[in-house]
Design a protein around this motif. Sequence first.
Motif, PDB file in Angstrom:
ATOM      1  N   ARG A  77      -4.794  14.747  -1.901  1.00  0.00           N
ATOM      2  CA  ARG A  77      -3.941  15.640  -1.081  1.00  0.00           C
ATOM      3  C   ARG A  77      -2.753  15.100  -0.365  1.00  0.00           C
ATOM      4  N   ASN A  78      -2.941  13.815   0.089  1.00  0.00           N
ATOM      5  CA  ASN A  78      -1.630  13.076   0.738  1.00  0.00           C
ATOM      6  C   ASN A  78      -0.658  12.982  -0.298  1.00  0.00           C
ATOM      7  N   ARG A  79      -0.873  12.510  -1.535  1.00  0.00           N
ATOM      8  CA  ARG A  79      -0.008  12.227  -2.497  1.00  0.00           C
ATOM      9  C   ARG A  79       0.883  13.629  -2.782  1.00  0.00           C
ATOM     10  N   ALA A  80       0.012  14.647  -2.915  1.00  0.00           N
ATOM     11  CA  ALA A  80       0.614  15.850  -3.251  1.00  0.00           C
ATOM     12  C   ALA A  80       1.718  16.275  -2.036  1.00  0.00           C
ATOM     13  N   HIS A  81       1.116  16.099  -0.864  1.00  0.00           N
ATOM     14  CA  HIS A  81       1.855  16.695   0.084  1.00  0.00           C
ATOM     15  C   HIS A  81       3.334  15.845   0.204  1.00  0.00           C
ATOM     16  N   ALA A  82       3.098  14.504  -0.188  1.00  0.00           N
ATOM     17  CA  ALA A  82       4.305  13.522  -0.090  1.00  0.00           C
ATOM     18  C   ALA A  82       5.174  14.002  -1.166  1.00  0.00           C
ATOM     19  N   ALA A  83       4.762  14.537  -1.995  1.00  0.00           N
ATOM     20  CA  ALA A  83       5.518  14.728  -3.555  1.00  0.00           C
ATOM     21  C   ALA A  83       6.386  16.055  -3.071  1.00  0.00           C
ATOM     22  N   THR A  84       5.759  17.093  -2.358  1.00  0.00           N
ATOM     23  CA  THR A  84       6.323  18.417  -2.097  1.00  0.00           C
ATOM     24  C   THR A  84       7.199  18.353  -0.978  1.00  0.00           C
ATOM     25  N   SER A  85       7.182  17.215  -0.164  1.00  0.00           N
ATOM     26  CA  SER A  85       7.888  17.026   1.171  1.00  0.00           C
ATOM     27  C   SER A  85       8.851  16.266   0.994  1.00  0.00           C
ATOM     28  N   GLY A  86       9.200  15.595  -0.009  1.00  0.00           N
ATOM     29  CA  GLY A  86      10.346  14.614  -0.097  1.00  0.00           C
ATOM     30  C   GLY A  86       9.886  13.365   0.208  1.00  0.00           C
ATOM     31  N   GLY A  87       8.725  12.818   0.301  1.00  0.00           N
ATOM     32  CA  GLY A  87       8.292  11.630   0.837  1.00  0.00           C
ATOM     33  C   GLY A  87       7.898  10.719  -0.281  1.00  0.00           C
ATOM     34  N   ASN A  88       7.575   9.526  -0.014  1.00  0.00           N
ATOM     35  CA  ASN A  88       7.275   8.633  -0.817  1.00  0.00           C
ATOM     36  C   ASN A  88       5.989   8.545  -1.075  1.00  0.00           C
ATOM     37  N   SER A  89       5.557   8.607  -2.471  1.00  0.00           N
ATOM     38  CA  SER A  89       3.875   8.685  -2.742  1.00  0.00           C
ATOM     39  C   SER A  89       3.953   7.424  -3.539  1.00  0.00           C
ATOM     40  N   PRO A  90       2.955   6.447  -3.028  1.00  0.00           N
ATOM     41  CA  PRO A  90       2.537   5.284  -3.688  1.00  0.00           C
ATOM     42  C   PRO A  90       1.906   5.460  -4.789  1.00  0.00           C
ATOM     43  N   LYS A  91       1.959   4.799  -6.118  1.00  0.00           N
ATOM     44  CA  LYS A  91       1.544   5.051  -7.324  1.00  0.00           C
ATOM     45  C   LYS A  91       0.276   4.304  -7.516  1.00  0.00           C
ATOM     46  N   ASP A  92       0.309   2.957  -6.769  1.00  0.00           N
ATOM     47  CA  ASP A  92      -0.771   2.126  -7.052  1.00  0.00           C
ATOM     48  C   ASP A  92      -1.586   2.064  -5.808  1.00  0.00           C
ATOM     49  N   THR A  93      -3.086   2.114  -5.935  1.00  0.00           N
ATOM     50  CA  THR A  93      -4.099   2.087  -4.969  1.00  0.00           C
ATOM     51  C   THR A  93      -5.029   1.101  -5.345  1.00  0.00           C
ATOM     52  N   SER A  94      -5.316   0.214  -4.330  1.00  0.00           N
ATOM     53  CA  SER A  94      -6.102  -0.919  -4.385  1.00  0.00           C
ATOM     54  C   SER A  94      -7.383  -0.473  -3.411  1.00  0.00           C
ATOM     55  N   VAL A  95      -8.566  -0.721  -4.089  1.00  0.00           N
ATOM     56  CA  VAL A  95     -10.015  -0.525  -3.461  1.00  0.00           C
ATOM     57  C   VAL A  95     -10.556  -1.730  -3.395  1.00  0.00           C
ATOM     58  N   VAL A  96     -11.183  -2.020  -2.014  1.00  0.00           N
ATOM     59  CA  VAL A  96     -11.895  -3.158  -2.121  1.00  0.00           C
ATOM     60  C   VAL A  96     -13.361  -2.838  -1.802  1.00  0.00           C
ATOM     61  N   TRP A  97     -14.420  -3.228  -2.492  1.00  0.00           N
ATOM     62  CA  TRP A  97     -15.724  -2.902  -2.431  1.00  0.00           C
ATOM     63  C   TRP A  97     -16.578  -4.036  -1.905  1.00  0.00           C
ATOM     64  N   LEU A  98     -17.148  -4.024  -0.680  1.00  0.00           N
ATOM     65  CA  LEU A  98     -17.936  -4.871  -0.023  1.00  0.00           C
ATOM     66  C   LEU A  98     -19.207  -4.688  -0.479  1.00  0.00           C
ATOM     67  N   TRP A  99     -20.068  -5.492  -1.044  1.00  0.00           N
ATOM     68  CA  TRP A  99     -21.436  -5.229  -1.216  1.00  0.00           C
ATOM     69  C   TRP A  99     -22.383  -6.153  -0.503  1.00  0.00           C
ATOM     70  N   LEU A 100     -23.013  -5.690   0.382  1.00  0.00           N
ATOM     71  CA  LEU A 100     -23.924  -6.522   1.167  1.00  0.00           C
ATOM     72  C   LEU A 100     -25.442  -6.421   0.660  1.00  0.00           C
ATOM     73  N   GLY A 101     -25.908  -6.895  -0.407  1.00  0.00           N
ATOM     74  CA  GLY A 101     -27.174  -6.788  -0.806  1.00  0.00           C
ATOM     75  C   GLY A 101     -28.178  -7.567   0.025  1.00  0.00           C
ATOM     76  N   GLY A 102     -29.180  -6.594   0.512  1.00  0.00           N
ATOM     77  CA  GLY A 102     -30.202  -7.403   1.355  1.00  0.00           C
ATOM     78  C   GLY A 102     -29.469  -7.585   2.785  1.00  0.00           C
ATOM     79  N   GLY A 103     -28.523  -6.930   3.209  1.00  0.00           N
ATOM     80  CA  GLY A 103     -27.690  -7.026   4.336  1.00  0.00           C
ATOM     81  C   GLY A 103     -28.742  -6.615   5.572  1.00  0.00           C
ATOM     82  N   ALA A 104     -27.765  -6.577   6.826  1.00  0.00           N
ATOM     83  CA  ALA A 104     -28.570  -5.957   7.876  1.00  0.00           C
ATOM     84  C   ALA A 104     -28.779  -4.599   7.815  1.00  0.00           C
ATOM     85  N   THR A 105     -29.777  -4.186   8.453  1.00  0.00           N
ATOM     86  CA  THR A 105     -30.266  -2.518   8.544  1.00  0.00           C
ATOM     87  C   THR A 105     -29.245  -1.674   8.968  1.00  0.00           C
ATOM     88  N   HIS A 106     -29.168  -0.589   8.804  1.00  0.00           N
ATOM     89  CA  HIS A 106     -28.169   0.541   9.415  1.00  0.00           C
ATOM     90  C   HIS A 106     -28.312   0.630  10.755  1.00  0.00           C
TER      91      HIS A 106
END
Length: 227
Positions: free
Chosen positions: A39-68
């Motif tokens: 949605r944010n990318r589409a809004h940036a494209a229609t409003s003349g803003g800059n839409s980043p093309k590359d998105t980085s995602v960091v997945w932090l996996w805590l196997g057996g970590g602390a309880t919720h």
Amino acid sequence: MLRITTDRRFEDCSGTTRRDFIRVGALGLTGMALPALLRNRAHAATSGGNSPKDTSVVWLWLGGGATHVETFDPKMDAPSEYRSVTGEARTPLTGVTLGGTFPKMARVADRMALVRSFTHKNSGHGGGTHWLMTGYDNRVVDNGGTPSHPSMGSILCRVRGSNHPDSGMPTYVRQGRVSYDGPAFLGTGASPFDPSGGAKNNLNLNIPRERLEDRRHLLEGLDTLNR
């Protein structure tokens, strides 16, 4: 990539050392934020803003970590046997608190998306991990079965390609193995690049430089002939 080791020596059902390191990999269950991103990318494209093309995602996996209840859902109104033993930390969000050991995190909770309603009915460590990494239930993995579906990182790798077209950096990087984060039926081309695994050896020059130059000249000659 980040790895923090401790002196914990316990292992889970798959033999993975528990609570002894923090794994920072590439990609994970953050696909929940994809609609907002699009949605944010589409809004940036229609409003003349800059839409980043590359998105980085960091997945932090805590196997057996602390309880919720000691981290993101202390349940201080519940009976003593069900609520956090470390208390709670207030946040800027009405009715939302975090575990008592996270006061600094609690102060910026209004910048987070906390999902407390997620649940599933697979009580196995392996099956539950497979469900989270792939989005599909697979109960046979707890009895030595193989993954039936690719992880989200492998799907991304298949869609975007194994490497960034400009930088050449791998699309899907993993440090420290997480169970069932592989490509399954997508094949090895969608496997994560592991800096500490066998892929590291592929970066080493194992043939003499002169031989490599001969191969390069041969390739140039074949390209010229083809043109």
